[in-house]
Design an enzyme around this catalytic site. Structure first.
Site, PDB file in Angstrom:
ATOM      1  N   ASP A   1       0.868  -1.177   0.000  1.00  0.00           N
ATOM      2  CA  ASP A   1       0.000   0.000   0.000  1.00  0.00           C
ATOM      3  C   ASP A   1       0.909   1.233   0.000  1.00  0.00           C
ATOM      4  OD1 ASP A   1       0.915   0.237   2.595  1.00  0.00           O
ATOM      5  OD2 ASP A   1      -1.058   0.238   3.546  1.00  0.00           O
TER       6      ASP A   1
ATOM      7  N   CYS B   1       3.241  -3.161   4.044  1.00  0.00           N
ATOM      8  CA  CYS B   1       2.369  -2.032   4.405  1.00  0.00           C
ATOM      9  C   CYS B   1       3.081  -1.260   5.517  1.00  0.00           C
ATOM     10  CB  CYS B   1       0.961  -2.504   4.793  1.00  0.00           C
ATOM     11  SG  CYS B   1       0.872  -3.623   6.211  1.00  0.00           S
TER      12      CYS B   1
ATOM     13  N   THR C   1       2.840  -1.793   8.865  1.00  0.00           N
ATOM     14  CA  THR C   1       3.299  -2.740   9.899  1.00  0.00           C
ATOM     15  C   THR C   1       3.514  -4.154   9.389  1.00  0.00           C
ATOM     16  OG1 THR C   1       1.007  -3.305  10.419  1.00  0.00           O
ATOM     17  CG2 THR C   1       2.023  -1.513  11.708  1.00  0.00           C
TER      18      THR C   1
ATOM     19  N   HIS D   1       9.208 -24.429   8.553  1.00  0.00           N
ATOM     20  CA  HIS D   1       8.210 -25.132   9.366  1.00  0.00           C
ATOM     21  C   HIS D   1       6.771 -24.916   8.915  1.00  0.00           C
ATOM     22  CE1 HIS D   1      10.912 -25.735  13.184  1.00  0.00           C
ATOM     23  NE2 HIS D   1      11.525 -26.061  12.059  1.00  0.00           N
TER      24      HIS D   1
ATOM     25  N   HIS E   1       6.477 -31.408   9.773  1.00  0.00           N
ATOM     26  CA  HIS E   1       5.915 -30.074   9.506  1.00  0.00           C
ATOM     27  C   HIS E   1       4.828 -30.140   8.437  1.00  0.00           C
ATOM     28  CE1 HIS E   1       8.948 -28.524  12.105  1.00  0.00           C
ATOM     29  NE2 HIS E   1       9.910 -29.041  11.367  1.00  0.00           N
TER      30      HIS E   1
HETATM   31  C1  RB5 Z   1      -1.843   2.607   6.676  1.00  0.00           C
HETATM   32  O1  RB5 Z   1      -1.876   3.794   7.414  1.00  0.00           O
HETATM   33  C2  RB5 Z   1      -1.619   1.425   7.607  1.00  0.00           C
HETATM   34  O2  RB5 Z   1      -2.709   1.246   8.433  1.00  0.00           O
HETATM   35  C3  RB5 Z   1      -1.348   0.170   6.805  1.00  0.00           C
HETATM   36  O3  RB5 Z   1      -0.259   0.375   5.980  1.00  0.00           O
HETATM   37  C4  RB5 Z   1      -0.988  -1.078   7.602  1.00  0.00           C
HETATM   38  O4  RB5 Z   1       0.034  -0.827   8.504  1.00  0.00           O
HETATM   39  C5  RB5 Z   1      -2.085  -1.822   8.177  1.00  0.00           C
HETATM   40  O5  RB5 Z   1      -1.907  -2.869   8.809  1.00  0.00           O
END
Ligand code: RB5
Length: 152
Positions: free
Chosen positions: A10, A67, A69, A100, A135
């Site tokens: 994203d 993304c 996180t 695994h 596994h």
């Molecule tokens: C975008 O602001 C953020 O929420 C997205 O990139 C991601 O981290 C969601 O899990």
């Protein structure tokens, strides 16, 4: 090692994605980039879906999703049949999730890991094979759960 991989992000993972594409290409990979194509705000499940479709359709065996996180991408990816996505921010997990869990999608966050660590995550992921054996039995149990849940 299959040297073809699908990648998506994203807006929050866009810049790191470009760096990872360059890293993979330098390692000899053919990279299929399904977007996003700028840092304009967008919705991560859209790109998780595009990467997962490519894997389900057999276009590539492995995928990478970035993304902010890595967590939202992994949640969206794991809703797809046959997809085992792992959000990793350490190299041990990135390696072990191939050995695994036979993970086929690696997720991480541009707001969590820097460029150097991201490259190491990718290298550990793409260079490691599934260990099979006990596994495989466990991964098959995950697939059974998936089948039951899809038929509910
Ligand atoms: C975008 O602001 C953020 O929420 C997205 O990139 C991601 O981290 C969601 O899990």
């Amino acid at each position: 090692m299959n040297k073809k991989i699908t990648i998506g992000s994203d807006h929050a993972g866009y810049r790191l994605k470009l760096q990872i594409i360059d890293h993979l290409q330098k390692k000899g990979f053919e990279v299929i980039d399904v977007g996003t194509d700028s840092d304009a705000s967008c919705d991560y499940p859209v790109f998780a879906h595009k990467v997962c479709k490519n894997i389900q359709d057999g276009v590539t065996e492995l995928g990478i999703l970035i993304c902010g996180t890595g967590i939202g991408m992994s949640m969206a990816a794991n809703k797809h049949r046959g997809i085992r996505a792992a959000a990793c921010s350490d190299t041990f997990s990135a390696r072990l999730t191939r050995q695994h869990n036979n993970a086929n999608v690696l997720c991480f966050g541009e707001r969590v890991v820097g460029y150097g660590l991201a490259c190491d995550l990718v290298d550990n992921f793409v260079e490691t094979e599934f260990e099979e054996g006990k596994h495989a039995r466990r991964v098959n149990l995950i697939t059974e759960i998936e089948r039951e849940e899809c038929n509910r």
